[in-house]
Design an enzyme around this catalytic site. Sequence first.
Site: not given
Length: 426
Positions: A17-18, A22, A89, A162, A311
């Site tokens: 997902k990350s 990107r 987010g 973060s 997560d």
Amino acid sequence: MRRAKSLKGEIAIPGDKSISHRAVMFGALAHGETEIENFLAGADCLSTISCFRQMGVDIEQNGTKVRVSGKGIDALTEPEGILDVGNSGTTTRLMLGILAGRTFHACIIGDESIAKRPMTRVTNPLKNMGASIDGRQDGNFTPISIRGGKLKGIEYQSPVASAQVKSAILLAGLQAHNEKTKVTEPHKSRDHTERMLRAFGAEVKEEGLSVEITGGQSLKAASIQVPGDISSAAFFLVAGAIVPDSTITLKNVGINPTRIGIIEVLTKMGAKLTIEEKGTHAHEPAADLTISTSELKGTTISGDLIPRLIDEIPVIALLATQAEGDTIIKDASELKVKETNRIDTVVQELNKLGAVIEPTDDGMIIRGKQTLTSSASVSSHGDHRIGMMLAIAALIAKGDVSLSGHEAIDVSYPQFFEHLDQLAVK
Ligand code: S3P
């Protein structure tokens, strides 16, 4: 929910997902055609695509294949409507970093969960760099409106580890012409932004817990092969370890060192796990992971391990219920500001099934080993990772478990139940 006698076979884990977010964003800022393979077509990443389309970027998406036709960051245009980030987010915070350097106006909204997630962690440093941002409670909550401008570089000491904060500031820093922007974190968070900036031709310096970028560099389109998401694999890693007589293989899982806290914890707890490395694409390494039913022992999880498995904590809590002895999770107060307050939702829902978990101020204490006995109605609380963790818990529960809010799982793993069915031996 189904129970399972055992789990057997193999599945290919869907895209990270990350990295998928990107790849779309960086492709939109770059010059040229960015081709993305194994893109995660989950609701969160689709929100990113729709926001960038609204800013004039031509993006073709066909399942897991995406082509982004980038014309450079200056080609982004003012969106006519409101940018809806849904539950995401990452879309919200990274996009704010991009918008901080654009001179047009944009307004961001999301769902009920997004409206509760703190944004001053990015809006304050972005305001210091020169962006005009407002939102509920001084720019802390959506709806947020932003008009970017000419930015100056900053040196920012982030109070939290973060990747969303670090990435937002680096993306703004990329637009502060000829100035340096440096972000320092208390612990290292995931570094996909740094790796992908390099894949798109930018120069990024890393030293210890600091990352530095010089503004004004332009990005060149890239080919991105997205590895499977270790955060999605985590549900099946835990399932393979706790369901009797199981051996399963999860293909093509990303093993970026900043993400593999779950592997370290499983190994420390005694899990039978093997890793077969499969090479690196666009600076991101991947592997096939095989796990079998294991005798587990409790552990302590804290400090710089936390950002590397943040997560995965909901499903690690489930894993710990099946280990001998107690597991202590601390230094994890970030759990309170995820899609739900994950200290509360994990404790509340797993305890309904007969687990014994005590919440603490910055984590939880899980008593092991507990048989999950009760029949219960549990809820995802609209949080994809709570929903998947509970579906895995149901595999070993002795009673009947009914799960409400399972549609939230589409956010990161639309094929989750299909994959569970493929592995479960009836
Ligand atoms: C993410 C960073 C993490 C993680 C989230 C994805 C990212 O959030 O929990 O699911 O893609 O940068 P934080 O940056 O808030 O820790």
